[in-house]
Design a protein around this motif. Structure first.
Motif, PDB file in Angstrom:
ATOM      1  N   ALA A  64       0.836  -1.207  -0.024  1.00  0.00           N
ATOM      2  CA  ALA A  64       0.064   0.002  -0.082  1.00  0.00           C
ATOM      3  C   ALA A  64       0.976   1.099  -0.179  1.00  0.00           C
ATOM      4  N   GLY A  65       1.825   1.159   0.814  1.00  0.00           N
ATOM      5  CA  GLY A  65       2.931   2.549   1.026  1.00  0.00           C
ATOM      6  C   GLY A  65       3.537   2.682  -0.409  1.00  0.00           C
ATOM      7  N   TRP A  66       3.865   1.488  -0.991  1.00  0.00           N
ATOM      8  CA  TRP A  66       4.566   1.791  -2.157  1.00  0.00           C
ATOM      9  C   TRP A  66       3.918   2.083  -3.489  1.00  0.00           C
ATOM     10  N   ILE A  67       2.309   1.747  -3.397  1.00  0.00           N
ATOM     11  CA  ILE A  67       1.524   1.935  -4.449  1.00  0.00           C
ATOM     12  C   ILE A  67       1.129   3.596  -4.337  1.00  0.00           C
ATOM     13  N   VAL A  68       0.922   3.972  -3.137  1.00  0.00           N
ATOM     14  CA  VAL A  68       0.892   5.568  -3.173  1.00  0.00           C
ATOM     15  C   VAL A  68       1.772   6.290  -3.233  1.00  0.00           C
ATOM     16  N   VAL A  69       3.239   6.171  -2.840  1.00  0.00           N
ATOM     17  CA  VAL A  69       4.141   6.792  -3.312  1.00  0.00           C
ATOM     18  C   VAL A  69       4.241   6.939  -4.721  1.00  0.00           C
ATOM     19  N   MET A  70       4.413   5.563  -5.485  1.00  0.00           N
ATOM     20  CA  MET A  70       4.395   5.643  -7.052  1.00  0.00           C
ATOM     21  C   MET A  70       3.490   6.353  -7.785  1.00  0.00           C
TER      22      MET A  70
END
Length: 102
Positions: free
Chosen positions: A89-95
């Protein structure tokens, strides 16, 4: 080409020895104990939270809004799910933020 400095080599070697001794010293101390005192156990239980805080706090306060929002989303997901969905989730949001914001 830089010149060889024996003092720098000695300093690096001394730092390596001290680092090794502090790491192996804690292991030897714990293995020699017949019983771990409650205060030591409480301190050892606090280590993961302390390490996580030292990794996340600087990124939160120094990073941009993409990092702040992704860390907050990861925190909220981490309250409900395990670490893998939290990481995703954190990776998807930042990307997504970086892709959309440019």
């Amino acid at each position: 080409m830089t010149q060889f400095d024996p003092h720098m080599v000695l300093l690096i070697f001394a730092a390596a020895v001290v680092t090794y001794l502090t790491r192996i010293g804690g292991f030897i101390l714990i293995t020699r104990m017949t019983r771990i005192p409650p205060r030591v156990e409480a301190a050892l239980n606090a280590v993961p939270a302390a390490v996580l805080t030292t990794l996340v706090a600087p990124a939160f306060f120094i990073g941009g809004w993409d990092v702040k929002v992704s860390l907050l989303v990861a925190l909220l997901v981490g309250l409900r799910f395990s670490s893998t969905p939290m990481l995703i989730a954190g990776w998807i949001v930042v990307m997504a933020w970086r892709y959309l914001a440019g």
